[in-house]
Design an enzyme around this catalytic site. Structure first.
Site, mmCIF file in Angstrom:
data_model
loop_
_atom_site.group_PDB
_atom_site.id
_atom_site.type_symbol
_atom_site.label_atom_id
_atom_site.label_comp_id
_atom_site.label_asym_id
_atom_site.label_seq_id
_atom_site.Cartn_x
_atom_site.Cartn_y
_atom_site.Cartn_z
ATOM 1 C CD GLU A 193 -1.730 -2.392 0.978
ATOM 2 O OE1 GLU A 193 -0.865 -2.843 1.755
ATOM 3 O OE2 GLU A 193 -2.274 -3.084 0.097
ATOM 4 C CG ASN A 276 -1.384 -4.931 -3.124
ATOM 5 O OD1 ASN A 276 -1.222 -5.286 -1.961
ATOM 6 N ND2 ASN A 276 -1.183 -3.688 -3.509
ATOM 7 C CG ASP A 318 -5.523 -5.245 -2.053
ATOM 8 O OD1 ASP A 318 -4.333 -5.578 -2.148
ATOM 9 O OD2 ASP A 318 -6.089 -5.067 -0.962
#
Lengths: 591, 167
Positions: A193, A276, A318
């Site tokens: 992230e 991801n 994701d």
């Protein structure tokens, strides 16, 4: 007691001798009653040969001991038991407790309190979790949230070495449990992230020195890829990890490593999944984005990449692939296969040939609509065009599974060689996905999405199930009112153990799923049950309670320690705070 | 209340520090009357922005200045702040519309480090312990005030302290 102590001393001495005599053995010798590594064994089966607790007597399981860790963060991971000591690692601030199992009340032998930066809390995407420790060479080895690996003397609690492996300032944290093979400690970093440039590293077991480092994407030279040794099953060519990222987006492409690792001693391959690609707005990274959302197989000695397979090319939902890669020898179509089985966030369960990475079986284990199926001839998903996302597509509605996954990678499955079944938690939620352009700014999130969740089809939010990976079929399923977030444990007593998000700890018949016992443990279970034989010769089962992980974000109304952070109930789990709040505890159950 | 600052303190400690870009025009820095001598101030502990919600030991506040938001209540600036909130990835930690994620809810009317203009400004500009990055260098003063204006435009729900369940 005296006889037991003598026996323990003898077994320790034997273990010591064996450790020196059998240098080829990849792991320190340990008894079947111990639990010395995160997933019980290198195959990551979470299967114990202990059979003292069985389907006939499990109904009388009850708590025999509890301990508050004093930490409120989500308690993922599992304790270790080595000989007559239990080791527990907490979420940040990553305290390591050593309990003396020979004495009444299991008092501490020592506790180790590392210096660990609070800044890491703002760079950890999803709570302050830690997924556990590994015992090897007389040391307890684990990662600190702020990007260090430490080795602690298992007997004295003294720090043996401490190595910085990751850079918090660059969005990296360390939440996974290390894997130790021979004289290598294999570690990785979270940060999908935050636009990190994902990697794994191999440290020297004796000193902590970083022996090798390999990227999960980018140019071959940085990935430890050589043409003569890298044989992916479906792709060919140089620099696959760079050419599959438009705009040089691999430089900030994520592909973190924060899940579980397994190891095949015959093939000398370590298996791990990558998370991801960054950012969540996939239009900023045209291409397949190899090797994000993939499984990679490397030689542990020098990190050489041998094969890789991508579960979700150009992941735009994701769908991290950081869940466990369980190694099992299965019979598929009459053939004995050295298989690797993986339950992916994307909702498919995959069975691969672990020598080559070639796909054998791929079937949905949870409601899926982003893809119709997976094509076994080329290993690629057959996409549903209406469920592809990106900033130019606006708000794409009702994609299943949600970005929490058909199962959380933090909730590893178990495999029983007796039933030939895999056991896993599942999560049944869907999402809307509104992507937008994201700007990369070092040290802060690199996401670019708003993706609210909704309940999946069928009127339940999660389950615990048994799965036949040879055929890709569900065998039984216990539906739960909330997404199920605990790992699984299965034993030679044919009992399976799991916790629930609303704080129940269950034992069930491994063949039928019939619940044999249940107990409310005080906080939601997102940790993984483990079992061991105590110094008294009896079998025990231990598990953490401690609601958190992604749920600390989604269901923030379970929090009670901060008067300046008051939140509305989470959708679609509106009443979870009625049943649980945060708070870490270790529970031990016995007959 | 605004604690008095000497003229040199204002100049040295605040204006020079914060006057880092071309966007400062709107900043209002409020200073009290000059103190008896600048040398006395120089030997004292360095002043900082006053934290208005702190308990004051001995009822004697330390010298400090108070920042005022030049855009206070400006709905247009607040809308710009909402866009900036997403553009700077604030929602990546604090959730959509600041409703809370890994970082705390910013729309509940409650503040870990104080909810005055100055305190919210400082939280963003300099960062806070336990993970809040320092955005001042990237956003500049005007950018931070734009975010402060947005955050203070959020209306807390009325039922904040109590969560109840009916069968």
């Amino acid at each position: 007691m005296g006889a037991v102590r003598v026996a323990v001393l003898i077994s320790m001495a034997v273990a010591l001798l064996c450790g020196h005599a059998a240098r080829a053995a990849p792991q320190p010798a340990s008894g079947e009653g111990d639990w010395t590594m995160p997933s019980k064994d290198y195959a990551a089966t979470r299967y114990s040969t202990l059979a003292g607790i069985n389907a006939q007597n499990a109904g009388s399981l009850h708590p025999v001991w509890t301990f508050s860790t004093g930490v409120l963060g989500g308690h993922e991971g599992q304790p270790l038991v080595v000989g007559d000591t239990m080791y527990v690692v907490t979420p940040w601030p990553n305290v390591l407790y050593a309990f003396d199992l020979t004495r009444e009340g299991y008092p501490l032998r020592w506790k180790y309190r590392p210096e660990v930066s609070a800044n890491a809390l703002g760079v950890a995407c999803c709570d302050s979790v830690n997924r556990g420790a590994f015992f090897a060479d007389g040391k307890i080895i684990y990662n600190l949230l702020d990007g260090h690996t430490v080795a602690v003397d298992a007997r004295t609690g003294r720090e043996v070495w401490k190595t910085q492996i990751a850079d918090v300032g660059n969005g990296e944290t360390a939440t996974m449990a290390p894997l130790v093979v021979h004289d290598r400690v294999i570690v990785g970093a979270a940060g999908g992230e935050f636009g990190i440039y994902g990697w794994v590293k191999g440290l020297e077991l004796s000193t902590g020195r970083i022996a090798w480092s390999a990227r999960n994407m980018g140019p071959d030279a940085e990935m430890s890829v050589r043409a003569e040794t890298f044989k992916p099953p479906y792709e060919h060519g140089a620099d696959l990890g760079r050419e599959s990222w438009g705009n040089d987006s691999w430089r900030t492409g994520g592909a973190p490593v924060w899940g579980w690792m397994s190891y095949d001693p015959q093939l000398d391959l370590v298996y791990y999944g990558t998370g991801n690609p960054s950012p969540y707005n996939a239009e900023q990274r045209p291409g397949d984005n190899r090797w994000s959302s993939s499984v990679l197989a490397r030689h542990p000695g020098d990190g050489t990449l041998v094969w890789a397979y991508q579960f979700t090319p150009h992941d735009n939902w994701d769908y991290d692939a950081t869940g466990a890669m369980v190694l099992a020898d299965l019979t598929i179509g009459g053939q004995s296969v050295k298989a690797l089985v993986h339950f992916d966030k994307n909702g498919f369960a995959y069975t691969l040939d672990r020598a080559t990475g070639r796909l054998l079986v791929a079937q949905p284990f949870a409601p899926v609509n982003w893809a119709e199926s997976v094509d076994l001839s080329n290993g690629r998903p057959v996409l549903n065009p209406g469920k592809q996302t990106g900033a130019s597509r606006g708000n794409v509605k009702d994609i299943c599974p949600s970005l929490e996954g058909g199962v959380s990678p933090a909730s590893p499955p178990a495999y029983s060689p007796r039933t030939h079944l895999f056991y896993t938690s599942t999560s049944n939620m869907c999402m809307d996905y509104a992507a937008r352009p994201a700007k990369h700014l070092k040290g802060v999130p690199f996401v670019g999405v708003n993706a609210p969740y909704s309940a999946g089809p069928g009127g339940y939010l999660g389950s615990f199930m048994a799965w036949d990976a040879a055929t890709g079929k569900k065998v039984w399923e216990n539906k739960e009112p909330f997404p199920n977030w605990s790992g699984a444990l299965v034993t030679a007593g044919d009992v399976v153990f799991y916790g629930t998000l609303d704080g129940w700890f269950h034992s069930a018949d491994a063949r039928t799923g019939r619940v044999l016992s249940k107990f409310k443990v005080g906080s939601g279970v997102i940790g993984n049950p483990m079992t061991y034989r105590g110094p008294d010769g009896r079998q025990y089962v231990a598990v953490y309670a401690g609601f958190g992980g992604d749920w600390a974000l989604i269901a923030g109304d379970t929090r009670s320690d901060d008067p300046a952070d008051i939140r509305a109930p989470a959708d679609p789990v509106k009443d979870i705070a009625r049943y649980t709040s945060q708070g870490g505890m270790v529970w031990i159950f016995g007959l | 209340m605004i604690a008095p600052l000497s003229a040199s303190e204002c100049r040295e400690r605040f204006w020079r520090l914060l006057w880092t870009g071309p966007l400062l025009a709107g900043i209002l820095l409020s200073c009290g009357q000059p103190r008896s001598s600048d040398s006395e101030a120089a030997s004292a502990a360095p002043p900082a922005v006053a934290y208005e919600t702190h308990v004051v030991a001995g009822d004697t506040p330390p010298p400090g200045g108070s920042l005022r938001n030049p855009h206070n209540g400006d709905a247009g600036v607040a809308r710009g702040g909402a866009m900036l909130f997403n553009a700077m990835n604030c929602d990546g930690c604090h959730g959509p519309d600041g409703t809370g994620w890994v970082g705390p809810n910013l729309g509940d009317g409650r503040w870990r480090y104080g909810g005055s203009d100055a305190e919210v400004f400082n939280s963003i500009y300099y960062g806070r312990p336990h993970g809040m990055p320092a955005f001042g260098g990237t956003l500049g003063i005007e950018g931070v005030w734009t975010l402060v204006t947005y955050l203070r435009s959020l209306t807390p729900p009325s039922n904040i302290p109590t969560e109840s369940w009916q069968n």
